[in-house]
Design an enzyme around this catalytic site. Structure first.
Site, mmCIF file in Angstrom:
data_model
loop_
_atom_site.group_PDB
_atom_site.id
_atom_site.type_symbol
_atom_site.label_atom_id
_atom_site.label_comp_id
_atom_site.label_asym_id
_atom_site.label_seq_id
_atom_site.Cartn_x
_atom_site.Cartn_y
_atom_site.Cartn_z
ATOM 1 N N LEU A 1 0.842 -1.200 0.000
ATOM 2 C CA LEU A 1 0.000 0.000 0.000
ATOM 3 C C LEU A 1 0.878 1.252 0.000
ATOM 4 N N GLU B 1 3.540 4.137 -0.437
ATOM 5 C CA GLU B 1 4.436 4.607 -1.503
ATOM 6 C C GLU B 1 5.395 5.620 -0.900
ATOM 7 N N SER C 1 1.334 7.902 5.001
ATOM 8 C CA SER C 1 0.169 8.234 5.825
ATOM 9 C C SER C 1 -1.052 8.588 4.986
ATOM 10 N N TRP D 1 8.769 0.032 1.725
ATOM 11 C CA TRP D 1 8.694 -0.479 3.100
ATOM 12 C C TRP D 1 7.734 -1.658 3.209
ATOM 13 N N THR E 1 6.822 -5.297 4.173
ATOM 14 C CA THR E 1 7.205 -6.484 4.948
ATOM 15 C C THR E 1 7.013 -7.739 4.101
ATOM 16 N N GLY F 1 24.566 0.697 31.585
ATOM 17 C CA GLY F 1 25.356 0.396 30.386
ATOM 18 C C GLY F 1 24.972 -0.943 29.768
ATOM 19 N N GLU G 1 1.449 0.658 10.057
ATOM 20 C CA GLU G 1 0.017 0.454 10.342
ATOM 21 C C GLU G 1 -0.628 1.725 10.877
HETATM 22 P P1 TGC Z 1 -11.406 8.100 4.275
HETATM 23 O O1 TGC Z 1 -12.065 9.004 3.260
HETATM 24 O O2 TGC Z 1 -11.565 8.384 5.714
HETATM 25 O O3 TGC Z 1 -11.899 6.584 4.002
HETATM 26 C C1 TGC Z 1 -11.922 5.990 2.722
HETATM 27 C C2 TGC Z 1 -12.822 4.766 2.792
HETATM 28 O O4 TGC Z 1 -12.265 3.804 3.712
HETATM 29 C C3 TGC Z 1 -13.143 3.597 4.835
HETATM 30 N N1 TGC Z 1 -12.282 3.508 6.018
HETATM 31 C C4 TGC Z 1 -12.053 2.377 6.704
HETATM 32 N N2 TGC Z 1 -12.547 1.144 6.584
HETATM 33 C C5 TGC Z 1 -12.122 0.202 7.450
HETATM 34 N N3 TGC Z 1 -11.218 0.450 8.408
HETATM 35 C C6 TGC Z 1 -10.677 1.680 8.564
HETATM 36 N N4 TGC Z 1 -9.775 1.902 9.499
HETATM 37 C C7 TGC Z 1 -11.093 2.718 7.687
HETATM 38 N N5 TGC Z 1 -10.781 4.031 7.554
HETATM 39 C C8 TGC Z 1 -11.512 4.502 6.537
HETATM 40 C C9 TGC Z 1 -14.056 4.796 4.837
HETATM 41 O O5 TGC Z 1 -15.281 4.480 5.455
HETATM 42 C C10 TGC Z 1 -14.208 5.049 3.351
HETATM 43 O O6 TGC Z 1 -15.071 4.037 2.821
HETATM 44 P P2 TGC Z 1 -16.024 4.312 1.524
HETATM 45 O O7 TGC Z 1 -16.766 3.042 1.356
HETATM 46 O O8 TGC Z 1 -16.873 5.489 1.932
HETATM 47 O O9 TGC Z 1 -15.106 4.629 0.388
HETATM 48 O O10 TGC Z 1 -9.882 8.003 3.880
HETATM 49 P P3 TGC Z 1 -8.718 9.075 3.999
HETATM 50 O O11 TGC Z 1 -7.950 9.041 2.730
HETATM 51 O O12 TGC Z 1 -9.248 10.400 4.495
HETATM 52 O O13 TGC Z 1 -7.796 8.381 5.091
HETATM 53 C C11 TGC Z 1 -7.880 8.538 6.408
HETATM 54 C C12 TGC Z 1 -6.606 7.973 7.100
HETATM 55 C C13 TGC Z 1 -5.524 9.026 7.229
HETATM 56 C C14 TGC Z 1 -7.052 7.524 8.478
HETATM 57 C C15 TGC Z 1 -6.024 6.753 6.320
HETATM 58 O O14 TGC Z 1 -5.507 7.154 5.101
HETATM 59 C C16 TGC Z 1 -4.953 6.027 7.089
HETATM 60 O O15 TGC Z 1 -5.253 5.144 7.897
HETATM 61 N N6 TGC Z 1 -3.638 6.342 6.850
HETATM 62 C C17 TGC Z 1 -2.535 5.559 7.418
HETATM 63 C C18 TGC Z 1 -2.050 4.584 6.381
HETATM 64 C C19 TGC Z 1 -1.510 3.333 6.995
HETATM 65 O O16 TGC Z 1 -1.795 2.969 8.111
HETATM 66 N N7 TGC Z 1 -0.738 2.591 6.231
HETATM 67 C C20 TGC Z 1 -0.268 1.318 6.655
HETATM 68 C C21 TGC Z 1 0.323 0.544 5.511
HETATM 69 S S1 TGC Z 1 0.425 -1.202 5.761
HETATM 70 C C22 TGC Z 1 1.576 -1.403 6.947
HETATM 71 O O17 TGC Z 1 2.078 -0.522 7.536
HETATM 72 C C23 TGC Z 1 1.912 -2.796 7.236
HETATM 73 S S2 TGC Z 1 3.084 -3.048 8.463
HETATM 74 C C24 TGC Z 1 2.886 -4.693 8.606
HETATM 75 C C25 TGC Z 1 3.688 -5.395 9.592
HETATM 76 O O18 TGC Z 1 4.885 -5.658 9.319
HETATM 77 O O19 TGC Z 1 3.126 -5.793 10.650
HETATM 78 P P1 FAD Z 2 4.933 9.901 6.395
HETATM 79 O O1 FAD Z 2 3.529 9.581 6.025
HETATM 80 O O2 FAD Z 2 5.745 10.701 5.457
HETATM 81 O O3 FAD Z 2 4.939 10.593 7.825
HETATM 82 C C1 FAD Z 2 6.076 11.341 8.316
HETATM 83 C C2 FAD Z 2 5.695 12.005 9.640
HETATM 84 O O4 FAD Z 2 4.620 12.909 9.430
HETATM 85 C C3 FAD Z 2 5.207 11.025 10.709
HETATM 86 O O5 FAD Z 2 5.656 11.426 11.974
HETATM 87 C C4 FAD Z 2 3.702 11.166 10.658
HETATM 88 O O6 FAD Z 2 3.059 10.855 11.889
HETATM 89 C C5 FAD Z 2 3.575 12.662 10.353
HETATM 90 N N1 FAD Z 2 2.293 12.995 9.718
HETATM 91 C C6 FAD Z 2 1.772 12.445 8.607
HETATM 92 N N2 FAD Z 2 0.589 13.003 8.315
HETATM 93 C C7 FAD Z 2 0.361 13.927 9.274
HETATM 94 C C8 FAD Z 2 -0.689 14.847 9.540
HETATM 95 N N3 FAD Z 2 -1.751 14.890 8.745
HETATM 96 N N4 FAD Z 2 -0.593 15.652 10.610
HETATM 97 C C9 FAD Z 2 0.490 15.582 11.438
HETATM 98 N N5 FAD Z 2 1.513 14.743 11.249
HETATM 99 C C10 FAD Z 2 1.446 13.926 10.180
HETATM 100 N N6 FAD Z 2 3.550 -0.432 4.333
HETATM 101 C C11 FAD Z 2 2.857 -1.306 3.551
HETATM 102 O O7 FAD Z 2 2.048 -0.914 2.723
HETATM 103 N N7 FAD Z 2 3.048 -2.655 3.708
HETATM 104 C C12 FAD Z 2 3.928 -3.169 4.606
HETATM 105 O O8 FAD Z 2 4.052 -4.394 4.714
HETATM 106 C C13 FAD Z 2 4.683 -2.265 5.409
HETATM 107 N N8 FAD Z 2 5.623 -2.734 6.264
HETATM 108 C C14 FAD Z 2 6.449 -1.842 6.912
HETATM 109 C C15 FAD Z 2 7.529 -2.333 7.671
HETATM 110 C C16 FAD Z 2 8.396 -1.426 8.274
HETATM 111 C C17 FAD Z 2 9.578 -1.946 9.038
HETATM 112 C C18 FAD Z 2 8.153 -0.040 8.216
HETATM 113 C C19 FAD Z 2 9.048 0.935 8.907
HETATM 114 C C20 FAD Z 2 7.086 0.438 7.485
HETATM 115 C C21 FAD Z 2 6.233 -0.442 6.813
HETATM 116 N N9 FAD Z 2 5.189 0.009 5.990
HETATM 117 C C22 FAD Z 2 4.464 -0.871 5.235
HETATM 118 C C23 FAD Z 2 5.027 1.433 5.762
HETATM 119 C C24 FAD Z 2 4.328 2.180 6.894
HETATM 120 O O9 FAD Z 2 2.969 1.903 6.901
HETATM 121 C C25 FAD Z 2 4.603 3.665 6.679
HETATM 122 O O10 FAD Z 2 5.967 3.894 6.991
HETATM 123 C C26 FAD Z 2 3.710 4.550 7.530
HETATM 124 O O11 FAD Z 2 2.358 4.445 7.129
HETATM 125 C C27 FAD Z 2 4.146 6.039 7.486
HETATM 126 O O12 FAD Z 2 4.353 6.458 6.181
HETATM 127 P P2 FAD Z 2 5.725 7.229 5.808
HETATM 128 O O13 FAD Z 2 6.846 6.370 6.249
HETATM 129 O O14 FAD Z 2 5.668 7.571 4.381
HETATM 130 O O15 FAD Z 2 5.715 8.527 6.705
#
Ligand code: TGC
Ligand code: FAD
Length: 387
Positions: A135, A137, A142, A166, A168, A344, A367
């Site tokens: 997901l 990029e 975020s 990034w 996993t 230490g 996440e």
């Molecule tokens: P927004 O307009 O609020 O929502 C778009 C559509 O999505 C629905 N929705 C959700 N559904 C289920 N669970 C949630 N938590 C949801 N949040 C929103 C929403 O109802 C809507 O649905 P529809 O049917 O109306 O289209 O979206 P937004 O673009 O304003 O985003 C809000 C925000 C900032 C919270 C979201 O973009 C976000 O969560 N950003 C953080 C991205 C993130 O967490 N990335 C993680 C990547 S994966 C990863 O890190 C894996 S690590 C794995 C590991 O090693 O363990």
């Molecule tokens: P950015 O989005 O650029 O954020 C930089 C800083 O800005 C952060 O402190 C953030 O909190 C802050 N910030 C962002 N938006 C706002 C706002 N609106 N207001 C105030 N502060 C803000 N992703 C996947 O898709 N799949 C994976 O399997 C996966 N695995 C990962 C494994 C590791 C070890 C790591 C480190 C990351 C992984 N990720 C994965 C990516 C991870 O989800 C992202 O790193 C994370 O969502 C943050 O995105 P970014 O690194 O681009 O930081």
């Protein structure tokens, strides 16, 4: 007075059903016997312990919440306990299971066609196929709504261009669930490792999650058959709903990491003699230990309540955000404070806190960063999206 368990002061274990306790004890034994003896070396060598995958699969820990396809069909609390015990070992191993279960098997199960489920789910639960979830990029994880990866329809296929960062398991995955914009909304694609134009180089030199693979994904005109597109969802709700599953598990995982740190520290402060008495006799040390117990207890109760809500079908994403924020912050603060109280010695990997601390720096970022989860709660309270 009965002796309380210092790692479970409110006896949360007694609130578990018998089958949930059996799952926890089984995974705990696996971690004690097979993970802890090797994990420090894996971390130092920047190596994922792939030799553990067959046993992880054998124990039913992959896709454990799914019914059918050879999966264990466990409830949400049991899945949480699996995450907690695995992360007591290392966040990297829990990450592997989170990604495979919540970010790859879940979307295939929920949004996939029957053919996609039959092809991938049995192999994934057996650990014979590994998945990753693309997901994020590089220009801003975020804000996934701003993704640039794009898939264009071409007859019976799609042509995929773009990149992910990034990821996993990316470089060991047989299949990547890749989210891309299309003229028909955000779509998920099952991109297989040998598809022409797909590359997944490992990201080296990480100082965190060193016992886990992380990669970048590149798509250069990758031709993906329409049969490999997830038919069940065409909006950002698809990937975000997967995140809710994974984040739920992540609320439990850091409890295990914090317990591992506190356990080691309790032994240390009893035997470390300073100014003529054990460190454990010092008032300010006891206050710090008590604060850790308070925060672990709060996190345990939060996750258990969340699990019961999830099993009742009443879980709201905002609740998951609050718990992910609280529990990861709790564990990171505890790991850092334990590191400090070891003096230490705390900088040595001979002791667990610094490894957990470094890992948790990723867990607090991936996440959804801590900021993002606070803003999700803020939006719930005010009705205003301040992202
Ligand atoms: P927004 O307009 O609020 O929502 C778009 C559509 O999505 C629905 N929705 C959700 N559904 C289920 N669970 C949630 N938590 C949801 N949040 C929103 C929403 O109802 C809507 O649905 P529809 O049917 O109306 O289209 O979206 P937004 O673009 O304003 O985003 C809000 C925000 C900032 C919270 C979201 O973009 C976000 O969560 N950003 C953080 C991205 C993130 O967490 N990335 C993680 C990547 S994966 C990863 O890190 C894996 S690590 C794995 C590991 O090693 O363990
Ligand atoms: P950015 O989005 O650029 O954020 C930089 C800083 O800005 C952060 O402190 C953030 O909190 C802050 N910030 C962002 N938006 C706002 C706002 N609106 N207001 C105030 N502060 C803000 N992703 C996947 O898709 N799949 C994976 O399997 C996966 N695995 C990962 C494994 C590791 C070890 C790591 C480190 C990351 C992984 N990720 C994965 C990516 C991870 O989800 C992202 O790193 C994370 O969502 C943050 O995105 P970014 O690194 O681009 O930081």
């Amino acid at each position: 007075m009965p002796n309380l368990d210092p790692l479970d002061l409110f006896d949360v274990k007694s609130m578990l059903a018998e089958d949930e306790r059996i799952v926890q004890d089984t995974v705990a034994r696996f971690v004690d016997d097979q993970v802890l003896p090797i994990i420090r070396e894996c971390f130092e060598q920047h190596r994922f312990p792939s030799e553990l995958v067959p046993e992880v699969a054998n124990l039913g820990l992959l896709g454990s919440s799914i019914d059918g396809y050879g999966c264990a069909g466990l409830n949400a609390v049991a899945y949480g306990l699996i995450c907690q015990e695995l992360e007591r070992g290392d966040s990297g191993l829990r990450s592997f299971v989170s990604v495979q279960s919540s970010l790859v098997m879940y979307p295939i199960y929920t949004y996939g066609s029957d053919e996609q489920k039959d092809r991938w789910l049995p192999a994934m639960t057996a650990g014979e196929a590994i998945g990753c979830f693309g997901l994020t990029e590089s220009h801003g994880g975020s804000d996934p709504g701003n993704m640039k990866t794009y898939a264009k329809r071409d007859g019976d296929d799609w042509i995929l261009n773009g990149s992910k960062m990034w990821i996993t398991n990316g470089n060991i995955a047989d299949v990547a669930v890749v989210w891309a914009t299309t003229d028909d909304g955000v779509r998920g694609f099952l991109v297989e490792k040998d598809m022409a134009g797909f590359d997944a180089p490992a990201i080296e030199n990480k100082m965190s999650l060193r016992a886990s693979h992380t990669a970048a994904l590149f798509f250069d005109n990758v031709r993906v058959p329409n049969a490999s597109m997830l038919p069940g969802v065409s909006s950002l709700r698809g990937p975000l709903s997967c995140l809710t599953q994974a984040r739920y598990g992540i609320t439990w995982g850091p409890i295990g990491a914090a317990q591992a740190c506190l356990k080691e520290l309790l032994d240390y402060v009893e035997t470390r003699i300073l100014f003529g008495e054990p460190l454990s006799h010092k008032q300010s040390i006891q206050e710090r230990l008590a604060d850790m117990a308070r925060r672990i207890t709060t996190a345990q109760l939060l996750s258990l309540r969340l699990g019961r809500l999830k099993d009742a079908g009443q879980l709201e994403p905002t609740q998951v955000s609050l718990a992910k924020w609280n529990n990861v912050r709790m564990a990171l603060d505890i790991a850092r404070d334990c590191r400090d109280m070891l003096g230490g010695s705390g900088i040595s990997a001979e002791y667990v806190p610094i490894r957990h601390m470094l890992n948790l720096e990723s867990v607090i970022t991936y996440e959804g960063t801590e900021n993002i989860h606070k803003l999700v709660v803020g939006k719930e309270l005010t009705g205003v999206a301040a992202f």
